[in-house]
Design a protein around this motif. Structure first.
Motif, PDB file in Angstrom:
ATOM      1  N   THR A  58      34.112  45.782  39.645  1.00  0.00           N
ATOM      2  CA  THR A  58      34.986  45.161  38.656  1.00  0.00           C
ATOM      3  C   THR A  58      34.625  43.689  38.489  1.00  0.00           C
ATOM      4  N   ASP A  59      35.091  43.121  37.392  1.00  0.00           N
ATOM      5  CA  ASP A  59      34.867  41.708  37.094  1.00  0.00           C
ATOM      6  C   ASP A  59      36.085  41.185  36.357  1.00  0.00           C
ATOM      7  N   TYR A  60      36.443  39.944  36.635  1.00  0.00           N
ATOM      8  CA  TYR A  60      37.612  39.346  36.019  1.00  0.00           C
ATOM      9  C   TYR A  60      37.301  37.921  35.565  1.00  0.00           C
ATOM     10  N   SER A  61      37.959  37.515  34.504  1.00  0.00           N
ATOM     11  CA  SER A  61      37.868  36.119  34.129  1.00  0.00           C
ATOM     12  C   SER A  61      38.627  35.292  35.156  1.00  0.00           C
ATOM     13  N   ASP A  62      38.272  34.039  35.275  1.00  0.00           N
ATOM     14  CA  ASP A  62      38.928  33.171  36.251  1.00  0.00           C
ATOM     15  C   ASP A  62      40.415  33.037  35.962  1.00  0.00           C
ATOM     16  N   SER A  63      40.802  33.104  34.708  1.00  0.00           N
ATOM     17  CA  SER A  63      42.198  32.883  34.335  1.00  0.00           C
ATOM     18  C   SER A  63      43.121  34.016  34.783  1.00  0.00           C
ATOM     19  N   VAL A  64      42.563  35.195  35.056  1.00  0.00           N
ATOM     20  CA  VAL A  64      43.409  36.325  35.444  1.00  0.00           C
ATOM     21  C   VAL A  64      43.111  36.837  36.845  1.00  0.00           C
ATOM     22  N   LYS A  65      42.050  36.347  37.454  1.00  0.00           N
ATOM     23  CA  LYS A  65      41.652  36.832  38.781  1.00  0.00           C
ATOM     24  C   LYS A  65      42.796  36.636  39.780  1.00  0.00           C
ATOM     25  N   GLY A  66      43.093  37.682  40.519  1.00  0.00           N
ATOM     26  CA  GLY A  66      44.183  37.624  41.482  1.00  0.00           C
ATOM     27  C   GLY A  66      45.521  38.051  40.920  1.00  0.00           C
ATOM     28  N   ARG A  67      45.631  38.135  39.607  1.00  0.00           N
ATOM     29  CA  ARG A  67      46.891  38.561  38.974  1.00  0.00           C
ATOM     30  C   ARG A  67      46.745  39.896  38.250  1.00  0.00           C
ATOM     31  N   PHE A  68      45.560  40.147  37.676  1.00  0.00           N
ATOM     32  CA  PHE A  68      45.324  41.376  36.919  1.00  0.00           C
ATOM     33  C   PHE A  68      44.410  42.301  37.713  1.00  0.00           C
ATOM     34  N   THR A  69      44.607  43.593  37.521  1.00  0.00           N
ATOM     35  CA  THR A  69      43.764  44.594  38.154  1.00  0.00           C
ATOM     36  C   THR A  69      43.374  45.647  37.130  1.00  0.00           C
ATOM     37  N   ILE A  70      42.067  45.862  36.990  1.00  0.00           N
ATOM     38  CA  ILE A  70      41.578  46.901  36.086  1.00  0.00           C
ATOM     39  C   ILE A  70      41.246  48.139  36.911  1.00  0.00           C
ATOM     40  N   SER A  71      41.547  49.288  36.365  1.00  0.00           N
ATOM     41  CA  SER A  71      41.236  50.543  37.041  1.00  0.00           C
ATOM     42  C   SER A  71      40.969  51.607  35.986  1.00  0.00           C
ATOM     43  N   ARG A  72      40.440  52.725  36.442  1.00  0.00           N
ATOM     44  CA  ARG A  72      40.148  53.790  35.492  1.00  0.00           C
ATOM     45  C   ARG A  72      40.340  55.143  36.162  1.00  0.00           C
ATOM     46  N   ASP A  73      40.693  56.116  35.353  1.00  0.00           N
ATOM     47  CA  ASP A  73      40.815  57.493  35.787  1.00  0.00           C
ATOM     48  C   ASP A  73      39.893  58.304  34.887  1.00  0.00           C
ATOM     49  N   ASN A  74      38.722  58.611  35.387  1.00  0.00           N
ATOM     50  CA  ASN A  74      37.733  59.303  34.552  1.00  0.00           C
ATOM     51  C   ASN A  74      38.190  60.713  34.176  1.00  0.00           C
ATOM     52  N   ALA A  75      38.969  61.328  35.030  1.00  0.00           N
ATOM     53  CA  ALA A  75      39.469  62.669  34.705  1.00  0.00           C
ATOM     54  C   ALA A  75      40.385  62.633  33.490  1.00  0.00           C
ATOM     55  N   LYS A  76      41.085  61.518  33.318  1.00  0.00           N
ATOM     56  CA  LYS A  76      41.989  61.365  32.179  1.00  0.00           C
ATOM     57  C   LYS A  76      41.355  60.568  31.049  1.00  0.00           C
ATOM     58  N   ASN A  77      40.115  60.122  31.245  1.00  0.00           N
ATOM     59  CA  ASN A  77      39.444  59.309  30.221  1.00  0.00           C
ATOM     60  C   ASN A  77      40.296  58.110  29.833  1.00  0.00           C
ATOM     61  N   THR A  78      40.866  57.460  30.830  1.00  0.00           N
ATOM     62  CA  THR A  78      41.822  56.382  30.612  1.00  0.00           C
ATOM     63  C   THR A  78      41.494  55.203  31.517  1.00  0.00           C
ATOM     64  N   VAL A  79      41.657  54.011  30.971  1.00  0.00           N
ATOM     65  CA  VAL A  79      41.495  52.786  31.746  1.00  0.00           C
ATOM     66  C   VAL A  79      42.800  52.006  31.686  1.00  0.00           C
ATOM     67  N   TYR A  80      43.103  51.302  32.760  1.00  0.00           N
ATOM     68  CA  TYR A  80      44.368  50.589  32.884  1.00  0.00           C
ATOM     69  C   TYR A  80      44.127  49.103  33.158  1.00  0.00           C
ATOM     70  N   LEU A  81      45.121  48.326  32.817  1.00  0.00           N
ATOM     71  CA  LEU A  81      45.125  46.909  33.183  1.00  0.00           C
ATOM     72  C   LEU A  81      46.512  46.586  33.707  1.00  0.00           C
ATOM     73  N   GLN A  82      46.611  46.435  35.013  1.00  0.00           N
ATOM     74  CA  GLN A  82      47.868  46.020  35.635  1.00  0.00           C
ATOM     75  C   GLN A  82      47.931  44.504  35.606  1.00  0.00           C
ATOM     76  N   MET A  83      48.974  43.979  34.990  1.00  0.00           N
ATOM     77  CA  MET A  83      49.111  42.536  34.839  1.00  0.00           C
ATOM     78  C   MET A  83      50.362  42.075  35.571  1.00  0.00           C
ATOM     79  N   ASN A  84      50.170  41.277  36.587  1.00  0.00           N
ATOM     80  CA  ASN A  84      51.277  40.743  37.377  1.00  0.00           C
ATOM     81  C   ASN A  84      51.390  39.235  37.191  1.00  0.00           C
TER      82      ASN A  84
END
Length: 124
Positions: A58-84
């Motif tokens: 994974t890779d994150y911009s400095d402005s969101v690193k530590g707060r956002f998390t990207i993940s994916r579920d290939n079985a569902k063909n879906t990607v997520y962005l958890q933003m805290n």
């Protein structure tokens, strides 16, 4: 027909969390890299996060690193962005994108497909 559809945006207060989803259809993106970008009013679209076909990379911009998390579920063909810990400066339209390559890229021109975007508004 290939489509990326984002969902999960909304109006929240500073410090709240949101989870964006991007559902892909029309083909499998399991070997593609996926990314999230955002565009605030009057500003250029900017890179937020990306994940390779191997979800461990994974890779994150400095402005969101530590707060956002990207993940994916290939079985569902879906990607997520958890933003805290959202901040007013996170307010933007968030776009999901797919790149036909196995390595991560921050370059928007490298992405082949884009969603229509979902609005995230963070009030102070």
């Amino acid at each position: 027909q290939v489509a990326l559809v984002e969902s999960g945006g909304g109006l929240v207060q500073a410090g709240d969390s949101l989870r964006l989803s991007c559902a892909a259809s029309g083909r499998s993106f399991s070997t593609w890299s996926m990314g999230w970008f955002r565009q605030a009013p009057g500003k250029e679209r900017e890179f937020v996060a990306a994940v390779t076909w191997n979800p461990g990379n994974t890779d994150y911009s400095d402005s969101v690193k530590g707060r956002f998390t990207i993940s994916r579920d290939n079985a569902k063909n879906t990607v997520y962005l958890q933003m805290n810990s959202l901040k007013p400066e996170d307010t933007a339209v968030y776009y999901c994108a797919a790149a036909n390559q196995r390595f991560i890229t921050r370059v928007s021109g490298s992405y082949n497909y884009w969603g229509q975007g979902t609005q995230v508004t963070v009030s102070s």
